[in-house]
Scaffold this motif. Structure first.
Motif, short mmCIF file in Angstrom:
data_model
loop_
_atom_site.label_atom_id
_atom_site.label_comp_id
_atom_site.label_asym_id
_atom_site.label_seq_id
_atom_site.Cartn_x
_atom_site.Cartn_y
_atom_site.Cartn_z
N THR A 179 0.90 -1.22 0.02
CA THR A 179 0.06 -0.17 0.01
C THR A 179 0.83 1.31 0.02
N ALA A 180 1.14 1.50 1.20
CA ALA A 180 2.30 2.84 1.32
C ALA A 180 3.26 2.88 0.30
N GLY A 181 3.93 1.50 0.48
CA GLY A 181 5.42 1.59 -0.27
C GLY A 181 4.97 1.68 -1.75
N ILE A 182 4.06 1.11 -2.58
CA ILE A 182 4.01 0.96 -3.81
C ILE A 182 3.13 2.46 -4.13
N ASP A 183 2.64 2.78 -3.37
CA ASP A 183 1.84 4.36 -3.48
C ASP A 183 3.05 5.30 -3.62
N SER A 184 3.80 5.42 -2.58
CA SER A 184 5.04 6.34 -2.72
C SER A 184 5.79 6.30 -3.72
#
Length: 320
Positions: free
Chosen positions: A213-218
């Motif tokens: 989630t946050a990793g891919i989104d960033s």
């Protein structure tokens, strides 16, 4: 305190409740600490509700960019309401107990809203990419139907990602003497470390949720702004370049306000166990409280239409 009971011959134990300690080491001044916390919660709720009201009542703001901003404001309201009741109960009334199932429910919504916020910020970066790289087709690409589908996909993604987490915790055997949480809310890394069992699956699944989630989104947000920067540098007029970049400033600030604390809280829970408990607590509060407070301020300062409408709404409220 949690009622004592005999634990002899018990092979599986789940506590009836957890004990929240607020900010470790500063219990004696919780009353004073409640003042800035109450102020921040008030600013977060009032600011984000004003943005929602402004977009709803102003036809000129019925555009994709402001629809996504409304999603961000609604998410910040949800994130604020997820932590506010227990935090203020601890700071104001010293009410520290939270039931086991209530703790899991709070944890689910808390982390779900965090995933939603990350996804909305990604959608907002896509919005800016389309607006700057292909302005003539902006309205035809981001139609109301597409925006609704994006919103539903964001909610579905957060729900499906976090749905297994409470059940993974319920299968664990908890320690009768480890029922004290490090915060005034239920945070997944904190709760799972109260267990007297192998939590490898919980750690791996939590890491997978963060990365997916946050990793891919960033990474996608960085990629979007790399393309935006290339497009902006290709514009002939310095004035056009400046105007294009100015439309992205508020979103870039919102991204930094959210992702810097996310990285901080992830790192400190994995590599900072030797740090004082008060450091863990403060980093977690920054991660959960500061973005909902700063986002309305950022957008009201950097976005003239939002600022004007918010001021107009405030004047009407004061006159009535």
């Amino acid at each position: 305190m949690i009622p004592s009971q005999s634990f002899d011959n018990i092979s599986f134990f789940q506590p009836p409740a957890f004990l929240m300690i607020g900010i470790p080491g500063l219990e004696a001044i919780h009353g004073w600490i409640s003042i800035p916390f109450s102020s921040m919660y008030t600013v977060a709720l009032a600011g984000n509700c004003l943005i929602l009201l402004a977009v709803r009542r102003t036809p000129s703001l019925h555009q994709p960019m402001y629809y996504f901003l409304s999603m961000l404001a609604l998410t910040d309201v949800g994130l604020t309401l997820a932590t506010m009741p227990t935090t203020l109960a601890v700071l104001w009334f010293d009410r520290r107990l939270i039931g086991f199932n209530a703790c899991l429910v709070q944890m689910f919504f808390l982390h779900s809203f965090s995933v939603v916020e990350s996804s909305v910020l990604l959608a907002m970066s896509f919005d800016r990419f389309v607006a700057i790289s292909n302005p003539l087709h902006y309205a035809s690409v981001l139609t109301n139907t597409v925006i609704i589908r994006i919103g539903l996909a964001i909610v579905a993604r957060a729900t499906l990602s976090l749905f297994p987490v409470p059940f993974l915790l319920k299968r664990l055997n908890f320690c009768p003497n480890k029922t004290i949480l490090s915060h005034s809310f239920c945070f997944h890394p904190d709760v799972m470390r109260r267990a007297c069992a192998d939590i490898t699956i919980n750690i791996l699944y939590g890491l997978w949720v963060v990365v997916s989630t946050a990793g891919i989104d960033s990474l996608l947000i960085v990629l979007s702004y790399t393309f935006i920067l290339c497009t902006v540098l290709g514009l002939a007029s310095p004035r056009e370049r400046s105007r294009a970049l100015n439309t992205c400033v508020s979103h870039i600030l919102a991204v930094l306000v959210f992702f810097i604390p996310v990285v901080g809280v992830s790192m400190i829970h994995r590599f900072g166990r030797h740090l004082p408990p008060v450091v863990h607590a403060l980093v977690a509060y920054v991660y959960l409280v500061v973005p909902p407070v700063l986002n309305p301020i950022i957008y009201s300062v950097k976005s003239k239409p939002i600022r004007e409408v918010m001021l107009r709404v405030l004047r009407r409220r004061c006159q009535s």
